[in-house]
Design an enzyme around this catalytic site. Structure first.
Site, PDB file in Angstrom:
ATOM      1  N   GLN A   1       0.742  -1.280  -0.031  1.00 21.41           N
ATOM      2  CA  GLN A   1      -0.059   0.016   0.003  1.00 21.41           C
ATOM      3  C   GLN A   1       0.728   1.414  -0.058  1.00 21.41           C
ATOM      4  O   GLN A   1       0.454   2.263  -0.720  1.00 21.41           O
ATOM      5  CB  GLN A   1      -0.963   0.054   1.239  1.00 21.41           C
ATOM      6  CG  GLN A   1      -1.737   1.266   1.308  1.00 21.41           C
ATOM      7  CD  GLN A   1      -2.856   1.418   2.379  1.00 21.41           C
ATOM      8  OE1 GLN A   1      -3.270   2.420   2.620  1.00 21.41           O
ATOM      9  NE2 GLN A   1      -3.129   0.348   3.176  1.00 21.41           N
TER      10      GLN A   1
ATOM     11  N   GLU B   1       1.012  -1.370   8.158  1.00 20.26           N
ATOM     12  CA  GLU B   1       0.489   0.051   8.633  1.00 20.26           C
ATOM     13  C   GLU B   1       0.098   0.046  10.220  1.00 20.26           C
ATOM     14  O   GLU B   1       0.794   0.970  10.765  1.00 20.26           O
ATOM     15  CB  GLU B   1      -1.010  -0.303   8.144  1.00 20.26           C
ATOM     16  CG  GLU B   1      -2.055   0.762   8.546  1.00 20.26           C
ATOM     17  CD  GLU B   1      -1.753   2.123   8.078  1.00 20.26           C
ATOM     18  OE1 GLU B   1      -1.314   2.345   6.951  1.00 20.26           O
ATOM     19  OE2 GLU B   1      -1.803   2.980   9.068  1.00 20.26           O
TER      20      GLU B   1
ATOM     21  N   ASP C   1       0.588   3.668   6.054  1.00 20.86           N
ATOM     22  CA  ASP C   1       0.909   3.235   4.794  1.00 20.86           C
ATOM     23  C   ASP C   1       0.635   4.658   3.772  1.00 20.86           C
ATOM     24  O   ASP C   1       1.632   5.192   3.104  1.00 20.86           O
ATOM     25  CB  ASP C   1       0.200   2.196   4.211  1.00 20.86           C
ATOM     26  CG  ASP C   1       0.774   0.957   4.669  1.00 20.86           C
ATOM     27  OD1 ASP C   1       1.776   0.862   4.905  1.00 20.86           O
ATOM     28  OD2 ASP C   1      -0.060   0.143   4.644  1.00 20.86           O
TER      29      ASP C   1
ATOM     30  N   GLY D   1      -7.460  20.334  19.927  1.00 21.47           N
ATOM     31  CA  GLY D   1      -7.111  21.520  19.580  1.00 21.47           C
ATOM     32  C   GLY D   1      -7.761  22.433  20.759  1.00 21.47           C
ATOM     33  O   GLY D   1      -8.137  22.219  21.772  1.00 21.47           O
ATOM     34  N   GLY D   2      -7.634  23.813  20.216  1.00 16.99           N
ATOM     35  CA  GLY D   2      -8.023  24.780  21.287  1.00 16.99           C
ATOM     36  C   GLY D   2      -9.746  24.870  21.630  1.00 16.99           C
ATOM     37  O   GLY D   2     -10.271  25.569  22.359  1.00 16.99           O
TER      38      GLY D   2
HETATM   39  N1  CAO Z   1      12.215  -9.927  -9.079  1.00 15.11           N
HETATM   40  C1  CAO Z   1      12.910 -10.989  -8.039  1.00 15.11           C
HETATM   41  N2  CAO Z   1      12.616 -10.947  -7.032  1.00 15.11           N
HETATM   42  C2  CAO Z   1      11.974  -9.866  -6.233  1.00 15.11           C
HETATM   43  C3  CAO Z   1      11.060  -9.209  -7.252  1.00 15.11           C
HETATM   44  C4  CAO Z   1      11.168  -9.198  -8.769  1.00 15.11           C
HETATM   45  N3  CAO Z   1      10.572  -8.564  -9.367  1.00 15.11           N
HETATM   46  N4  CAO Z   1      10.239  -8.222  -6.398  1.00 15.11           N
HETATM   47  C5  CAO Z   1      10.591  -8.525  -5.212  1.00 15.11           C
HETATM   48  N5  CAO Z   1      11.498  -9.525  -5.189  1.00 15.11           N
HETATM   49  C6  CAO Z   1      11.855 -10.114  -3.993  1.00 15.11           C
HETATM   50  C7  CAO Z   1      12.787  -9.068  -3.073  1.00 15.11           C
HETATM   51  O1  CAO Z   1      13.989  -8.890  -3.662  1.00 15.11           O
HETATM   52  C8  CAO Z   1      12.956 -10.016  -1.937  1.00 15.11           C
HETATM   53  O2  CAO Z   1      13.931 -10.849  -1.807  1.00 15.11           O
HETATM   54  P1  CAO Z   1      14.951 -10.899  -0.664  1.00 15.11           P
HETATM   55  O3  CAO Z   1      14.180 -11.444   0.378  1.00 15.11           O
HETATM   56  O4  CAO Z   1      15.726 -12.351  -1.319  1.00 15.11           O
HETATM   57  O5  CAO Z   1      15.871  -9.919  -0.745  1.00 15.11           O
HETATM   58  C9  CAO Z   1      11.433 -10.448  -1.782  1.00 15.11           C
HETATM   59  O6  CAO Z   1      11.159 -10.588  -3.088  1.00 15.11           O
HETATM   60  C10 CAO Z   1      10.588 -10.329  -0.897  1.00 15.11           C
HETATM   61  O7  CAO Z   1      10.540  -8.752  -0.559  1.00 15.11           O
HETATM   62  P2  CAO Z   1      10.068  -8.146   0.627  1.00 15.11           P
HETATM   63  O8  CAO Z   1      11.068  -8.594   1.769  1.00 15.11           O
HETATM   64  O9  CAO Z   1      10.153  -6.649   0.574  1.00 15.11           O
HETATM   65  O10 CAO Z   1       8.554  -8.699   0.848  1.00 15.11           O
HETATM   66  P3  CAO Z   1       7.849  -9.236   2.091  1.00 15.11           P
HETATM   67  O11 CAO Z   1       6.572  -9.796   1.669  1.00 15.11           O
HETATM   68  O12 CAO Z   1       8.748 -10.330   2.658  1.00 15.11           O
HETATM   69  O13 CAO Z   1       7.805  -7.942   3.233  1.00 15.11           O
HETATM   70  C11 CAO Z   1       7.037  -5.779   3.733  1.00 15.11           C
HETATM   71  C12 CAO Z   1       6.573  -7.071   2.705  1.00 15.11           C
HETATM   72  C13 CAO Z   1       5.895  -4.843   3.349  1.00 15.11           C
HETATM   73  C14 CAO Z   1       6.687  -6.129   5.254  1.00 15.11           C
HETATM   74  C15 CAO Z   1       8.489  -5.171   3.476  1.00 15.11           C
HETATM   75  O14 CAO Z   1       8.503  -5.082   1.950  1.00 15.11           O
HETATM   76  C16 CAO Z   1       8.680  -3.862   4.083  1.00 15.11           C
HETATM   77  O15 CAO Z   1       8.936  -3.973   5.529  1.00 15.11           O
HETATM   78  N6  CAO Z   1       8.818  -2.761   3.266  1.00 15.11           N
HETATM   79  C17 CAO Z   1       8.957  -1.505   3.826  1.00 15.11           C
HETATM   80  C18 CAO Z   1       8.012  -1.054   4.752  1.00 15.11           C
HETATM   81  C19 CAO Z   1       6.540  -0.970   3.893  1.00 15.11           C
HETATM   82  O16 CAO Z   1       6.488  -0.283   2.961  1.00 15.11           O
HETATM   83  N7  CAO Z   1       5.628  -1.569   4.635  1.00 15.11           N
HETATM   84  C20 CAO Z   1       4.050  -1.112   4.317  1.00 15.11           C
HETATM   85  C21 CAO Z   1       3.588  -2.189   3.450  1.00 15.11           C
HETATM   86  S1  CAO Z   1       1.622  -1.692   3.292  1.00 15.11           S
HETATM   87  O17 CAO Z   1       1.057  -2.250   4.667  1.00 15.11           O
END
Ligand code: CAO
Length: 414
Positions: free
Chosen positions: A16, A138, A167, A245-246
């Site tokens: 998001q 979030e 988000d 607020g106030g």
């Molecule tokens: N090709 C190949 N690999 C890809 C890719 C693509 N096109 N797109 C993503 N990947 C891979 C990433 O490189 C990552 O691999 P590694 O772990 O080997 O480095 C893997 O997919 C997973 O990516 P991720 O760790 O970002 O995803 P997740 O589902 O484990 O975590 C989230 C999700 C949101 C918790 C994490 O991305 C995060 O903390 N983001 C920052 C904070 C944020 O934006 N949070 C808001 C989310 S909305 O509520």
């Protein structure tokens, strides 16, 4: 011509926060190329589905006006294609878990080598410090940014809000950072990093609560009507529905509240409008009585003031009460349900609520661009299907011929 026409965004965002940012840029006219993993794409395509095998509303409502290319950035040909995309884009936006882009081989240093003009924008849960490696969603951000500890009622637990301030709020902050960096690049010719931590974004939106942390430490809380419980321990308390607020305010019941959970009105007791308020609710006696007719006197009995208002509002629908009170210049507003907002014709007329057509899901409602530019109107176009524009982008943006596209496909890079 729209404001950001000619700006090309390499959109590596998912879920998001990041998609909110790039959707806004797309509405302002940027060419947003969403890079998604072949086969699955943005995980939200399949999350909270209301229809089988159809992109979820979660995805469609956050990815309007974008193009989608599938690309495996961990394959050799995928890396080549990604490098070319970095070369021909102005901005890369990502919200992967900390370090993911580096693990792909595209650190900030590497990206600058590929394209010194690139602006690299990231969202992470936390900035540098003890939590920097944490993954964040979030509600975690709402808790860590000070919103949850200050939301809810004082005798209840910390509470998260329905508005996605972690988000979507951070996505908004990032969009401003990107546009600012683009503006600076006009003068310097250089790109730069733009970073927003969700904790920081939430804290920024909770700014007035940090104000109160310091303000309340200086004096007895009962003098400050926005905190109804009247006690201050060592941290800003939860303020229920008080205004913060106030101007003292509260949510009062309206006619039909027993059946309708949203038959409520927010009323603010503003000094300048107090006479009008008292007359509107037939409490002229408040105007004669020194126990009621000054702001200082009323602050000591705010609960009774709102009880008096509620005795009157509970005999009127929220629309009726609003009509009378707004005629007397009393600041007030209805508690509106999502159903009421979806049906609101004024919001439809301004494009804040829009109906969008989608090839596999049919028509659905979405929130359009809430930021209105007089010279750059936003048209909401449906979200792309997974990889819908892969060939178009490889061909038209990167100039790849049919043989190169076929080779990338056979390697599973796209
Ligand atoms: N090709 C190949 N690999 C890809 C890719 C693509 N096109 N797109 C993503 N990947 C891979 C990433 O490189 C990552 O691999 P590694 O772990 O080997 O480095 C893997 O997919 C997973 O990516 P991720 O760790 O970002 O995803 P997740 O589902 O484990 O975590 C989230 C999700 C949101 C918790 C994490 O991305 C995060 O903390 N983001 C920052 C904070 C944020 O934006 N949070 C808001 C989310 S909305 O509520």
């Amino acid at each position: 011509m729209r404001a950001l026409e000619g700006v090309r965004i390499l959109d590596m965002t998912h879920v998001q926060s990041g998609p909110t940012c790039t959707q806004l840029l797309a509405w302002f006219g940027a060419d947003v190329i969403k890079v998604e993993r072949p086969g699955t794409g943005d995980p939200t395509r399949g999350q909270l589905r209301d229809l089988p095998d159809v992109d979820s509303l979660y995805f469609t409502m956050l990815n309007h006006n974008k193009r989608s290319i599938t690309l495996n950035t961990k394959r050799d040909k995928g890396k080549d294609i990604f490098t070319k995309l970095v070369q021909c884009c102005d901005v890369i936006v990502e919200n992967f878990a900390p370090g993911a882009l580096d693990r792909m081989g595209f650190s900030w240093e590497r990206m600058q080598q590929i394209n010194p003009k690139i602006i690299s924008a990231s969202i992470k849960g936390f900035g540098p410090g003890p939590y920097e490696d944490f993954k964040v969603y979030e509600n975690v951000a709402q808790c860590a940014g000070g919103a949850a500890s200050t939301t809810g009622f004082d005798d209840g637990p910390p509470t998260v809000t329905g508005a996605q301030i972690g988000d979507s709020g951070t996505g908004l902050h990032l969009a401003l950072g990107i546009v600012t960096a683009l503006f600076q690049r006009e003068k310097t010719g250089r790109g730069q990093r733009v970073e927003c931590a969700m904790q920081d974004g939430v804290l920024n939106l909770s700014r007035v609560k940090l104000r109160d942390q310091q303000r309340l430490a200086h004096g007895p809380l009962k003098e400050y009507p926005q905190y109804p419980n009247g006690t201050f321990h060592d941290a800003t308390p939860r303020s229920g529905n008080a205004s913060g607020g106030g101007q003292p305010g509260w949510i009062v019941k309206c006619k039909g509240w027993e059946e309708d959970p949203n038959a409520y009105l927010y009323v603010i007791v503003q000094e300048a409008a107090f006479k009008g308020l008292a007359r509107s609710i037939q409490r002229e006696d408040w105007l004669e009585d020194p126990e009621w007719n000054t702001a200082t006197a009323r602050i000591q009995r705010l609960e009774q003031v709102f009880d008096g208002i509620e005795q009157w509002t509970s005999t009127k629908t929220k629309a009726e009460a609003m009509k009378v009170l707004s005629a007397a210049n009393v600041p007030c507003g209805p508690v509106l349900s999502m159903k009421e907002l979806a049906e609101d014709q004024a919001l439809r007329a301004t494009g804040t609520v829009v109906e969008v057509d989608h090839p596999t899901r049919g028509r659905y409602l979405s929130v359009g661009n809430p930021i209105k530019l007089s010279d750059s109107p936003s048209e909401v176009k449906r979200s792309p299907l997974l990889g819908e524009h892969t060939e178009e982008i490889l061909r038209d943006v990167l100039g790849m011929d049919a043989g190169a596209v076929a080779a990338a496909k056979s390697e599973g890079a796209v």
